[in-house]
Design a protein around this motif. Structure first.
Motif, PDB file in Angstrom:
ATOM      1  N   ALA A  42      38.544  29.938  44.356  1.00  0.00           N
ATOM      2  CA  ALA A  42      39.538  28.910  44.049  1.00  0.00           C
ATOM      3  C   ALA A  42      40.806  29.205  44.842  1.00  0.00           C
ATOM      4  O   ALA A  42      41.035  30.328  45.283  1.00  0.00           O
ATOM      5  N   GLU A  43      41.620  28.192  45.007  1.00  0.00           N
ATOM      6  CA  GLU A  43      42.833  28.337  45.808  1.00  0.00           C
ATOM      7  C   GLU A  43      44.037  28.764  44.989  1.00  0.00           C
ATOM      8  O   GLU A  43      45.067  29.143  45.552  1.00  0.00           O
ATOM      9  N   SER A  44      43.921  28.693  43.674  1.00  0.00           N
ATOM     10  CA  SER A  44      45.037  29.039  42.794  1.00  0.00           C
ATOM     11  C   SER A  44      44.507  29.240  41.384  1.00  0.00           C
ATOM     12  O   SER A  44      43.337  28.948  41.091  1.00  0.00           O
ATOM     13  N   ASP A  45      45.382  29.716  40.502  1.00  0.00           N
ATOM     14  CA  ASP A  45      45.007  29.836  39.085  1.00  0.00           C
ATOM     15  C   ASP A  45      44.605  28.477  38.533  1.00  0.00           C
ATOM     16  O   ASP A  45      43.584  28.341  37.845  1.00  0.00           O
ATOM     17  N   ALA A  46      45.414  27.462  38.841  1.00  0.00           N
ATOM     18  CA  ALA A  46      45.135  26.127  38.328  1.00  0.00           C
ATOM     19  C   ALA A  46      43.818  25.594  38.864  1.00  0.00           C
ATOM     20  O   ALA A  46      43.020  24.998  38.120  1.00  0.00           O
ATOM     21  N   ASP A  47      43.559  25.815  40.143  1.00  0.00           N
ATOM     22  CA  ASP A  47      42.317  25.336  40.752  1.00  0.00           C
ATOM     23  C   ASP A  47      41.104  25.972  40.076  1.00  0.00           C
ATOM     24  O   ASP A  47      40.084  25.311  39.845  1.00  0.00           O
ATOM     25  N   ALA A  48      41.204  27.248  39.753  1.00  0.00           N
ATOM     26  CA  ALA A  48      40.085  27.941  39.104  1.00  0.00           C
ATOM     27  C   ALA A  48      39.809  27.390  37.713  1.00  0.00           C
ATOM     28  O   ALA A  48      38.663  27.393  37.253  1.00  0.00           O
ATOM     29  N   CYS A  49      40.841  26.910  37.051  1.00  0.00           N
ATOM     30  CA  CYS A  49      40.707  26.527  35.641  1.00  0.00           C
ATOM     31  C   CYS A  49      40.272  25.087  35.418  1.00  0.00           C
ATOM     32  O   CYS A  49      39.931  24.721  34.290  1.00  0.00           O
ATOM     33  N   ARG A  50      40.274  24.268  36.467  1.00  0.00           N
ATOM     34  CA  ARG A  50      39.890  22.860  36.296  1.00  0.00           C
ATOM     35  C   ARG A  50      38.441  22.750  35.829  1.00  0.00           C
ATOM     36  O   ARG A  50      37.528  23.234  36.480  1.00  0.00           O
ATOM     37  N   GLY A  51      38.260  22.121  34.688  1.00  0.00           N
ATOM     38  CA  GLY A  51      36.918  21.917  34.153  1.00  0.00           C
ATOM     39  C   GLY A  51      36.315  23.120  33.457  1.00  0.00           C
ATOM     40  O   GLY A  51      35.184  23.054  32.974  1.00  0.00           O
ATOM     41  N   ALA A  52      37.059  24.228  33.381  1.00  0.00           N
ATOM     42  CA  ALA A  52      36.518  25.449  32.775  1.00  0.00           C
ATOM     43  C   ALA A  52      36.568  25.367  31.252  1.00  0.00           C
ATOM     44  O   ALA A  52      37.585  24.986  30.675  1.00  0.00           O
ATOM     45  N   ARG A  53      35.483  25.769  30.647  1.00  0.00           N
ATOM     46  CA  ARG A  53      35.431  25.816  29.184  1.00  0.00           C
ATOM     47  C   ARG A  53      36.119  27.078  28.670  1.00  0.00           C
ATOM     48  O   ARG A  53      36.699  27.089  27.584  1.00  0.00           O
ATOM     49  N   VAL A  54      36.033  28.148  29.474  1.00  0.00           N
ATOM     50  CA  VAL A  54      36.645  29.434  29.126  1.00  0.00           C
ATOM     51  C   VAL A  54      37.374  29.967  30.344  1.00  0.00           C
ATOM     52  O   VAL A  54      36.870  29.888  31.467  1.00  0.00           O
ATOM     53  N   VAL A  55      38.559  30.520  30.111  1.00  0.00           N
ATOM     54  CA  VAL A  55      39.313  31.201  31.166  1.00  0.00           C
ATOM     55  C   VAL A  55      39.464  32.658  30.760  1.00  0.00           C
ATOM     56  O   VAL A  55      39.953  32.950  29.663  1.00  0.00           O
ATOM     57  N   LEU A  56      39.032  33.561  31.634  1.00  0.00           N
ATOM     58  CA  LEU A  56      39.219  34.989  31.394  1.00  0.00           C
ATOM     59  C   LEU A  56      40.352  35.474  32.288  1.00  0.00           C
ATOM     60  O   LEU A  56      40.209  35.504  33.513  1.00  0.00           O
ATOM     61  N   SER A  57      41.466  35.819  31.687  1.00  0.00           N
ATOM     62  CA  SER A  57      42.617  36.325  32.436  1.00  0.00           C
ATOM     63  C   SER A  57      42.513  37.843  32.494  1.00  0.00           C
ATOM     64  O   SER A  57      42.696  38.534  31.499  1.00  0.00           O
ATOM     65  N   VAL A  58      42.205  38.365  33.699  1.00  0.00           N
ATOM     66  CA  VAL A  58      41.965  39.804  33.863  1.00  0.00           C
ATOM     67  C   VAL A  58      42.823  40.298  35.031  1.00  0.00           C
ATOM     68  O   VAL A  58      42.390  41.130  35.818  1.00  0.00           O
ATOM     69  N   ASN A  59      44.027  39.747  35.145  1.00  0.00           N
ATOM     70  CA  ASN A  59      44.891  40.124  36.263  1.00  0.00           C
ATOM     71  C   ASN A  59      45.706  41.367  35.945  1.00  0.00           C
ATOM     72  O   ASN A  59      45.370  42.465  36.352  1.00  0.00           O
ATOM     73  N   SER A  60      46.768  41.234  35.190  1.00  0.00           N
ATOM     74  CA  SER A  60      47.554  42.372  34.717  1.00  0.00           C
ATOM     75  C   SER A  60      48.506  41.858  33.664  1.00  0.00           C
ATOM     76  O   SER A  60      48.787  40.655  33.595  1.00  0.00           O
ATOM     77  N   ALA A  61      49.024  42.757  32.847  1.00  0.00           N
ATOM     78  CA  ALA A  61      49.987  42.345  31.826  1.00  0.00           C
ATOM     79  C   ALA A  61      51.213  41.717  32.472  1.00  0.00           C
ATOM     80  O   ALA A  61      51.785  40.747  31.956  1.00  0.00           O
ATOM     81  N   ALA A  62      51.608  42.247  33.626  1.00  0.00           N
ATOM     82  CA  ALA A  62      52.799  41.737  34.309  1.00  0.00           C
ATOM     83  C   ALA A  62      52.608  40.309  34.796  1.00  0.00           C
ATOM     84  O   ALA A  62      53.570  39.545  34.918  1.00  0.00           O
ATOM     85  N   ASP A  63      51.359  39.933  35.084  1.00  0.00           N
ATOM     86  CA  ASP A  63      51.083  38.601  35.630  1.00  0.00           C
ATOM     87  C   ASP A  63      50.543  37.628  34.593  1.00  0.00           C
ATOM     88  O   ASP A  63      50.324  36.452  34.907  1.00  0.00           O
ATOM     89  N   ALA A  64      50.313  38.096  33.376  1.00  0.00           N
ATOM     90  CA  ALA A  64      49.599  37.287  32.385  1.00  0.00           C
ATOM     91  C   ALA A  64      50.322  35.988  32.039  1.00  0.00           C
ATOM     92  O   ALA A  64      49.704  34.920  31.985  1.00  0.00           O
TER      93      ALA A  64
END
Length: 251
Positions: A42-64
């Motif tokens: 995906a090109e961005s966080d938003a792009d990855a999440c389009r149409g997703a039933r579940v989003v797993l945020s596994v980046n870092s606490a600083a970026d959450a």
């Protein structure tokens, strides 16, 4: 089913790969890391999440929080936002506040290292949508325990365990560093290993009760240990912390 994975470092990459192997369509985004085979870039966080039933945020606490804010406009109503980052309960609660009901935030804690386990890494999770997320991930092979409590409950358990486990690891590292400087590393390594092998449930009681009962004597012992480390050229950190805690117990 589409699952978005935000953050493709060590943990995110392994979990994403296992999701692909389980037959899930996975979209991944990480500004610094290319996705593993089978994960749709995906090109961005938003792009990855389009149409997703579940989003797993596994980046870092600083970026959450930034990741949630960036992706929220693209998220499907009723989507689950699972935060897998090691973070404070208050940060997990902030994510829930920021979401304002647009997505269902679930607090997820990974309870052991991910390498070698991937999606099967034991997870605890909490929040109103935790059972729903557990049903989805367990159906894909995940090892999940749902906790009774609000967002932040899983993070609290993980960090309390971290005080013990990571604190013990730090004490071992400091002790072995000093032993190496004294030419006694092999002896101390064997001593520590023997103590760990013979430890049992009663060991916990002895550690807690002994610290209070013998606080004065043990404080002096750790004060001497702190001086020894300094004499060996090792910066004492854990030893003086133990000395000070024992001082509080003896007061």
């Amino acid at each position: 089913m589409i699952i978005a994975v935000l953050g493709l470092g060590e943990a995110g990459r392994l979990i994403a790969a296992d999701l692909v192997a389980a037959g899930v369509t996975v979209r991944g985004f990480d500004p610094k890391v290319a996705p593993p085979p089978g994960v749709h870039p995906a090109e961005s966080d938003a792009d990855a999440c389009r149409g997703a039933r579940v989003v797993l945020s596994v980046n870092s606490a600083a970026d959450a929080v930034d990741a949630l804010r960036a992706a929220l406009p693209a998220c499907e109503p009723g989507a689950i936002w699972a935060d897998l980052n090691t973070a404070t309960p208050s940060l997990k609660q902030l994510l829930s506040t920021e979401a304002a009901g647009a997505v269902d935030v679930v607090d997820v804690a990974l309870m052991s290292p991910v390498p070698g386990k991937g999606l099967c890494t034991p997870m605890t999770m909490a929040g109103a949508a935790a059972s729903r997320l557990a049903d989805i991930l367990a159906g894909l092979g995940a090892d999940v325990l749902v906790l009774d409590g609000p967002v932040g409950t899983a993070a609290t358990r993980k960090l309390l365990r971290s005080v013990f486990y990571k604190g013990m690891a730090a004490a071992v590292v400091e002790a072995l560093t000093a032993a190496r400087a004294a030419g006694l590393e092999e002896w101390l390594r064997g001593n520590i290993a023997a103590e760990l092998i013979k430890a049992d449930a009663a060991t916990l009681d002895r550690l807690v009760e002994g610290s209070s009962k013998h606080a004065v004597r043990r404080r002096e012992e750790m004060a001497a240990a702190t001086e020894l480390l300094a004499e060996l050229g090792v910066t004492p950190r854990i030893a003086p912390a133990a000395r000070d805690l024992l001082g509080d117990l003896s007061a």
